[in-house]
Design a protein around this motif. Structure first.
Motif, PDB file in Angstrom:
ATOM      1  N   LEU A 205      22.262  34.997  40.154  1.00  0.00           N
ATOM      2  CA  LEU A 205      23.543  35.030  39.446  1.00  0.00           C
ATOM      3  C   LEU A 205      24.355  36.270  39.803  1.00  0.00           C
ATOM      4  CD1 LEU A 205      22.682  33.801  35.825  1.00  0.00           C
ATOM      5  CD2 LEU A 205      23.973  32.585  37.583  1.00  0.00           C
ATOM      6  N   SER A 206      23.686  37.404  39.932  1.00  0.00           N
ATOM      7  CA  SER A 206      24.380  38.642  40.296  1.00  0.00           C
ATOM      8  C   SER A 206      25.096  38.479  41.633  1.00  0.00           C
ATOM      9  CB  SER A 206      23.378  39.802  40.367  1.00  0.00           C
ATOM     10  OG  SER A 206      24.015  41.006  40.719  1.00  0.00           O
ATOM     11  N   GLY A 207      24.404  37.866  42.598  1.00  0.00           N
ATOM     12  CA  GLY A 207      25.035  37.618  43.902  1.00  0.00           C
ATOM     13  C   GLY A 207      26.179  36.628  43.812  1.00  0.00           C
ATOM     14  N   HIS A 208      26.017  35.613  42.978  1.00  0.00           N
ATOM     15  CA  HIS A 208      27.069  34.608  42.833  1.00  0.00           C
ATOM     16  C   HIS A 208      28.334  35.197  42.210  1.00  0.00           C
ATOM     17  CE1 HIS A 208      24.547  31.636  44.400  1.00  0.00           C
ATOM     18  NE2 HIS A 208      24.051  31.102  43.294  1.00  0.00           N
ATOM     19  N   VAL A 209      28.169  36.101  41.248  1.00  0.00           N
ATOM     20  CA  VAL A 209      29.325  36.740  40.624  1.00  0.00           C
ATOM     21  C   VAL A 209      30.135  37.485  41.688  1.00  0.00           C
ATOM     22  CG1 VAL A 209      30.061  38.607  39.075  1.00  0.00           C
ATOM     23  CG2 VAL A 209      28.380  36.922  38.298  1.00  0.00           C
ATOM     24  N   ALA A 210      29.445  38.268  42.514  1.00  0.00           N
ATOM     25  CA  ALA A 210      30.138  38.998  43.581  1.00  0.00           C
ATOM     26  C   ALA A 210      30.810  38.030  44.551  1.00  0.00           C
ATOM     27  CB  ALA A 210      29.143  39.897  44.318  1.00  0.00           C
ATOM     28  N   ASP A 211      30.126  36.952  44.879  1.00  0.00           N
ATOM     29  CA  ASP A 211      30.677  35.972  45.816  1.00  0.00           C
ATOM     30  C   ASP A 211      31.921  35.284  45.249  1.00  0.00           C
ATOM     31  OD1 ASP A 211      30.488  34.451  48.314  1.00  0.00           O
ATOM     32  OD2 ASP A 211      29.998  32.749  47.040  1.00  0.00           O
ATOM     33  N   MET A 212      31.884  34.922  43.966  1.00  0.00           N
ATOM     34  CA  MET A 212      33.041  34.265  43.343  1.00  0.00           C
ATOM     35  C   MET A 212      34.257  35.181  43.316  1.00  0.00           C
ATOM     36  SD  MET A 212      31.610  31.890  40.211  1.00  0.00           S
ATOM     37  CE  MET A 212      30.418  33.038  39.565  1.00  0.00           C
ATOM     38  N   VAL A 213      34.022  36.450  43.010  1.00  0.00           N
ATOM     39  CA  VAL A 213      35.128  37.403  42.965  1.00  0.00           C
ATOM     40  C   VAL A 213      35.714  37.590  44.363  1.00  0.00           C
ATOM     41  CG1 VAL A 213      35.745  39.815  42.522  1.00  0.00           C
ATOM     42  CG2 VAL A 213      34.303  38.581  40.893  1.00  0.00           C
ATOM     43  N   LEU A 214      34.851  37.702  45.359  1.00  0.00           N
ATOM     44  CA  LEU A 214      35.333  37.857  46.731  1.00  0.00           C
ATOM     45  C   LEU A 214      36.150  36.647  47.177  1.00  0.00           C
ATOM     46  CD1 LEU A 214      32.493  39.473  48.884  1.00  0.00           C
ATOM     47  CD2 LEU A 214      34.741  40.421  48.334  1.00  0.00           C
ATOM     48  N   ARG A 215      35.682  35.447  46.852  1.00  0.00           N
ATOM     49  CA  ARG A 215      36.415  34.240  47.224  1.00  0.00           C
ATOM     50  C   ARG A 215      37.807  34.226  46.565  1.00  0.00           C
ATOM     51  NH1 ARG A 215      33.380  29.729  49.200  1.00  0.00           N
ATOM     52  NH2 ARG A 215      31.203  30.308  49.595  1.00  0.00           N
ATOM     53  N   TYR A 216      37.897  34.816  45.391  1.00  0.00           N
ATOM     54  CA  TYR A 216      39.172  34.853  44.672  1.00  0.00           C
ATOM     55  C   TYR A 216      40.159  35.831  45.308  1.00  0.00           C
ATOM     56  CZ  TYR A 216      42.493  35.902  40.933  1.00  0.00           C
ATOM     57  OH  TYR A 216      43.643  36.116  40.208  1.00  0.00           O
ATOM     58  N   VAL A 217      39.665  36.957  45.808  1.00  0.00           N
ATOM     59  CA  VAL A 217      40.574  38.003  46.276  1.00  0.00           C
ATOM     60  C   VAL A 217      40.850  37.948  47.775  1.00  0.00           C
ATOM     61  CG1 VAL A 217      39.776  39.535  44.434  1.00  0.00           C
ATOM     62  CG2 VAL A 217      38.783  39.766  46.717  1.00  0.00           C
ATOM     63  N   ARG A 218      39.980  37.324  48.546  1.00  0.00           N
ATOM     64  CA  ARG A 218      40.130  37.399  50.002  1.00  0.00           C
ATOM     65  C   ARG A 218      41.255  36.512  50.521  1.00  0.00           C
ATOM     66  NH1 ARG A 218      34.751  38.666  53.386  1.00  0.00           N
ATOM     67  NH2 ARG A 218      36.436  39.213  54.808  1.00  0.00           N
ATOM     68  N   VAL A 219      41.827  36.962  51.625  1.00  0.00           N
ATOM     69  CA  VAL A 219      42.831  36.179  52.335  1.00  0.00           C
ATOM     70  C   VAL A 219      42.148  34.965  52.941  1.00  0.00           C
ATOM     71  CG1 VAL A 219      44.326  36.137  54.367  1.00  0.00           C
ATOM     72  CG2 VAL A 219      44.324  38.135  52.859  1.00  0.00           C
ATOM     73  N   GLU A 220      42.762  33.807  52.778  1.00  0.00           N
ATOM     74  CA  GLU A 220      42.238  32.583  53.379  1.00  0.00           C
ATOM     75  C   GLU A 220      42.950  32.376  54.706  1.00  0.00           C
ATOM     76  OE1 GLU A 220      41.981  29.133  50.860  1.00  0.00           O
ATOM     77  OE2 GLU A 220      42.029  30.394  49.073  1.00  0.00           O
ATOM     78  N   HIS A 221      42.285  32.717  55.767  1.00  0.00           N
ATOM     79  CA  HIS A 221      42.910  32.644  57.101  1.00  0.00           C
ATOM     80  C   HIS A 221      43.242  31.203  57.475  1.00  0.00           C
ATOM     81  CE1 HIS A 221      42.235  36.843  57.925  1.00  0.00           C
ATOM     82  NE2 HIS A 221      40.998  36.722  57.496  1.00  0.00           N
ATOM     83  N   GLY A 222      44.428  31.053  58.015  1.00  0.00           N
ATOM     84  CA  GLY A 222      44.852  29.726  58.449  1.00  0.00           C
ATOM     85  C   GLY A 222      45.592  28.955  57.360  1.00  0.00           C
ATOM     86  N   ARG A 223      45.632  29.516  56.163  1.00  0.00           N
ATOM     87  CA  ARG A 223      46.330  28.821  55.095  1.00  0.00           C
ATOM     88  C   ARG A 223      47.754  29.367  54.983  1.00  0.00           C
ATOM     89  NH1 ARG A 223      44.660  29.516  48.766  1.00  0.00           N
ATOM     90  NH2 ARG A 223      46.725  29.256  47.930  1.00  0.00           N
ATOM     91  N   PRO A 224      48.772  28.541  55.031  1.00  0.00           N
ATOM     92  CA  PRO A 224      50.155  29.030  54.956  1.00  0.00           C
ATOM     93  C   PRO A 224      50.395  29.831  53.672  1.00  0.00           C
ATOM     94  CG  PRO A 224      50.097  26.718  55.602  1.00  0.00           C
ATOM     95  CD  PRO A 224      48.698  27.081  55.192  1.00  0.00           C
ATOM     96  N   GLY A 225      50.995  31.002  53.850  1.00  0.00           N
ATOM     97  CA  GLY A 225      51.323  31.835  52.708  1.00  0.00           C
ATOM     98  C   GLY A 225      50.175  32.650  52.196  1.00  0.00           C
ATOM     99  N   ALA A 226      49.020  32.573  52.850  1.00  0.00           N
ATOM    100  CA  ALA A 226      47.850  33.331  52.388  1.00  0.00           C
ATOM    101  C   ALA A 226      47.989  34.792  52.750  1.00  0.00           C
ATOM    102  CB  ALA A 226      46.595  32.757  53.019  1.00  0.00           C
TER     103      ALA A 226
END
Length: 226
Positions: A205-226
């Protein structure tokens, strides 16, 4: 009996004079357990005095009264978690590693310090009244937002984190994920089994929390307006 009590109090007073900071630390540590287990109204100063081998008189001398001791315990609880954050040395890490480290620290601190979670829950029952009387707590917690803001800014400058992130909102999200893990552990494990609360489950769970937060803040490459 009175003579024995007087002798004991004199001995305690001599010990306090030799190591006043040590006495205060002991009182605060025991008081944290007592308040977190029994709340402000249910906590007993007599019990704290007995477990620290001090006296009610000495506790009142250091902290004024029961509510003064409770407020000091609350301050100490927040000082511990914020102090731990400052020791992470996030400014020396790349922004992704820094954010992961902060998320993992928050989750792991909370699960290893259930008394802190219970103290926060109790203070919310009191509508934050004692926190509002503290001159230190708001300043302590402002540092957490500033540290997170600095990590986000570095990530945005490096093109790793998307624009428009609010450090206060992100702090709320990290805290919420980490807080629920402790505050609802008893009811959640009863309803759905305790599989998530084993050492392996908590590490996952500790790893998943960090992963979820990272997915929320990171730039999504290839996505318009990202």
């Amino acid at each position: 009996m009175k003579q024995a009590t007087a002798t004991r109090e004199k001995k305690q007073a001599r010990q306090a004079k030799r190591d006043p900071e040590g006495v205060r630390r002991d009182i605060l540590a025991v008081a944290m357990e007592e308040f977190s287990q029994n709340g402000l109204s249910g906590a007993r100063i007599d019990e704290i005095a007995a477990r620290t081998r001090t006296s009610k008189r000495m506790i009142y001398y250091y902290f004024g009264d029961k509510e003064g001791l409770y407020q000091r315990v609350l301050e100490e609880a927040y000082a511990k978690v914020r102090g731990g954050e400052s020791e992470l040395e996030l400014e020396g890490l790349d922004p992704v590693a820094a954010l992961v480290k902060l998320c993992r620290y928050t989750f792991d601190h909370h699960r290893r310090n259930p008394s802190f979670i219970r103290m926060v829950m109790i203070e919310n029952i009191h509508h934050g009244r004692h926190m509002q009387l503290s001159e230190n707590i708001r300043g302590l917690n402002r540092l957490a937002i500033e540290a997170l803001e600095a990590v986000l800014k570095r990530g945005q400058e490096a093109g790793l984190f998307r624009e428009g992130l609010n450090p206060l909102e992100l702090h709320w999200q990290i805290s919420a994920l980490s807080f629920f893990n402790v505050s609802n552990a008893a009811t959640f494990s009863f309803l759905f089994s305790d599989a998530l609360f084993t050492p392996d489950g908590q590490e996952t769970l500790s790893g998943h929390v960090a992963d979820m937060v990272l997915r929320y803040v990171r730039v999504e490459h290839g996505r318009p307006g990202a």
